[in-house]
Design an enzyme around this catalytic site. Structure first.
Site, PDB file in Angstrom:
ATOM      1  N   ASP A  94       0.818  -1.214   0.000  1.00 25.71           N
ATOM      2  CA  ASP A  94       0.000   0.000   0.000  1.00 25.71           C
ATOM      3  C   ASP A  94       0.857   1.271   0.000  1.00 25.71           C
ATOM      4  O   ASP A  94       2.057   1.224   0.313  1.00 25.71           O
ATOM      5  CB  ASP A  94      -0.942   0.006   1.214  1.00 25.71           C
ATOM      6  CG  ASP A  94      -0.249  -0.385   2.518  1.00 25.71           C
ATOM      7  OD1 ASP A  94       0.989  -0.245   2.611  1.00 25.71           O
ATOM      8  OD2 ASP A  94      -0.932  -0.813   3.443  1.00 25.71           O
TER       9      ASP A  94
ATOM     10  N   HIS B  30      -7.153  -4.026  10.587  1.00 26.72           N
ATOM     11  CA  HIS B  30      -6.912  -3.866   9.150  1.00 26.72           C
ATOM     12  C   HIS B  30      -5.681  -4.653   8.703  1.00 26.72           C
ATOM     13  O   HIS B  30      -4.782  -4.907   9.495  1.00 26.72           O
ATOM     14  CB  HIS B  30      -6.837  -2.382   8.739  1.00 26.72           C
ATOM     15  CG  HIS B  30      -5.584  -1.659   9.088  1.00 26.72           C
ATOM     16  ND1 HIS B  30      -5.589  -0.349   9.531  1.00 26.72           N
ATOM     17  CD2 HIS B  30      -4.271  -2.009   9.056  1.00 26.72           C
ATOM     18  CE1 HIS B  30      -4.346   0.033   9.731  1.00 26.72           C
ATOM     19  NE2 HIS B  30      -3.534  -0.952   9.456  1.00 26.72           N
TER      20      HIS B  30
HETATM   21  C1  GLP Z   1      -0.011   0.424   8.380  1.00 21.97           C
HETATM   22  C2  GLP Z   1       0.148  -0.494   7.189  1.00 21.97           C
HETATM   23  C3  GLP Z   1      -0.156  -1.901   7.543  1.00 21.97           C
HETATM   24  C4  GLP Z   1       0.597  -2.291   8.802  1.00 21.97           C
HETATM   25  C5  GLP Z   1       0.171  -1.413   9.922  1.00 21.97           C
HETATM   26  C6  GLP Z   1       0.789  -1.793  11.258  1.00 21.97           C
HETATM   27  O1  GLP Z   1      -1.336   0.694   8.640  1.00 21.97           O
HETATM   28  N1  GLP Z   1      -0.690  -0.121   6.092  1.00 21.97           N
HETATM   29  O2  GLP Z   1       0.193  -2.743   6.469  1.00 21.97           O
HETATM   30  O3  GLP Z   1       0.322  -3.629   9.098  1.00 21.97           O
HETATM   31  O4  GLP Z   1       0.544  -0.111   9.569  1.00 21.97           O
HETATM   32  O5  GLP Z   1       1.956  -1.085  11.480  1.00 21.97           O
HETATM   33  P1  GLP Z   1       2.956  -1.351  12.674  1.00 21.97           P
HETATM   34  O6  GLP Z   1       3.786  -2.527  12.260  1.00 21.97           O
HETATM   35  O7  GLP Z   1       3.769  -0.095  12.767  1.00 21.97           O
HETATM   36  O8  GLP Z   1       2.148  -1.634  13.877  1.00 21.97           O
END
Ligand code: GLP
Length: 248
Positions: A70, A140
């Site tokens: 993304d 998500h």
């Molecule tokens: C963003 C990304 C996701 C990711 C999420 C969690 O929202 N689009 O793909 O899984 O962050 O991030 P973190 O690993 O910093 O908790």
């Protein structure tokens, strides 16, 4: 009644996931297909380790095609806060792959024709063989927020308030973006293997919903239970709300 768990490894610490992720990487036939990267703090150690592998030649860059999940709408690869920028910062060899056309960035313009062309490009390169996934604290995956239908390909989405809050620090003192371009849930299920990682207490509720709640658009990550080749790595904090879990 809880559903059967997919393959889940509960580790004492997040750091213990790194060698397991590297094993997953080495065990994937990446000559024939793509590595699907994920962003977020969860994958920083992995991206750094991948960078070391490529820099030292232990992993041959000529044999790697990669893509990711993304991008914030309108964020070019050089823009701070963006996903490609983050990937390149943590794993500089990816920028060389990008320059050589071997790293396929998610089209930041979100235009239907660009998204179709991206999907085709991924398909022609053999599809995604290993897709890494994180999870948001609202359940998500990529930027598929709760309520997103399962049957979606790449699309433009509006970010949930919690997602924007979680991204706030990367844009401070500015405001986090409101929209992003994301791989759809159907696209994600099209990968040969999914490896999802979740670490920390903040993810515990989302992890329990993903693995033991209903398979429902209320928790987009629950869709991974429809895939037959999934591995989930959790640390004990992220696993702490699972029913029947008594510590790592
Ligand atoms: C963003 C990304 C996701 C990711 C999420 C969690 O929202 N689009 O793909 O899984 O962050 O991030 P973190 O690993 O910093 O908790």
């Amino acid at each position: 009644m809880a559903n059967a768990l997919p393959n889940v490894r509960i580790l004492p610490t997040a750091a213990q996931a790194l060698p397991l992720l590297m094993d997953e990487l080495r065990g994937t036939q990446l000559r024939r297909g793509l590595l699907g990267l994920a962003t977020g703090a969860t994958f920083v150690p992995f991206l750094q380790a991948l960078g070391d592998e490529l820099r030292t030649g232990r992993m041959r860059a000529e044999e790697l095609h990669a893509t990711h999940l993304d991008e914030y709408l309108g964020f070019t690869p050089d823009r701070r806060g963006g996903m490609v920028h983050e990937l390149g910062t943590n794993c500089p060899p990816l920028l060389e792959l990008l320059a050589r056309g071997r790293f396929f960035p998610v089209p930041h313009d979100g235009e239907p024709l660009s998204l179709k062309a991206h999907e085709l490009r991924v398909h022609r390169a053999g599809g995604v063989h290993l897709q890494l996934l994180g999870i948001g604290r609202n359940g998500h995956v990529a930027f598929n927020e709760p309520g997103t239908p399962f049957e979606t390909g790449f699309h433009v989405t509006t970010l949930a308030p919690t997602t924007r809050e979680d991204a706030r620090s990367r844009f401070a003192p500015g405001e986090p973006p409101t929209q992003a371009v994301t791989s759809g849930l159907q696209t994600i299920l099209g990968a040969r293997k999914l490896v999802l990682c979740a670490f920390g207490k903040a993810k515990a509720k989302a992890v329990a919903a993903m693995l033991q709640g209903e398979i429902s658009t209320a928790c987009p990550a629950s869709v991974i239970r429809r895939h037959t080749n999934v591995m989930v790595f959790l640390d004990k904090d992220a696993a702490s709300e699972l029913v029947g879990h008594h510590g790592a």
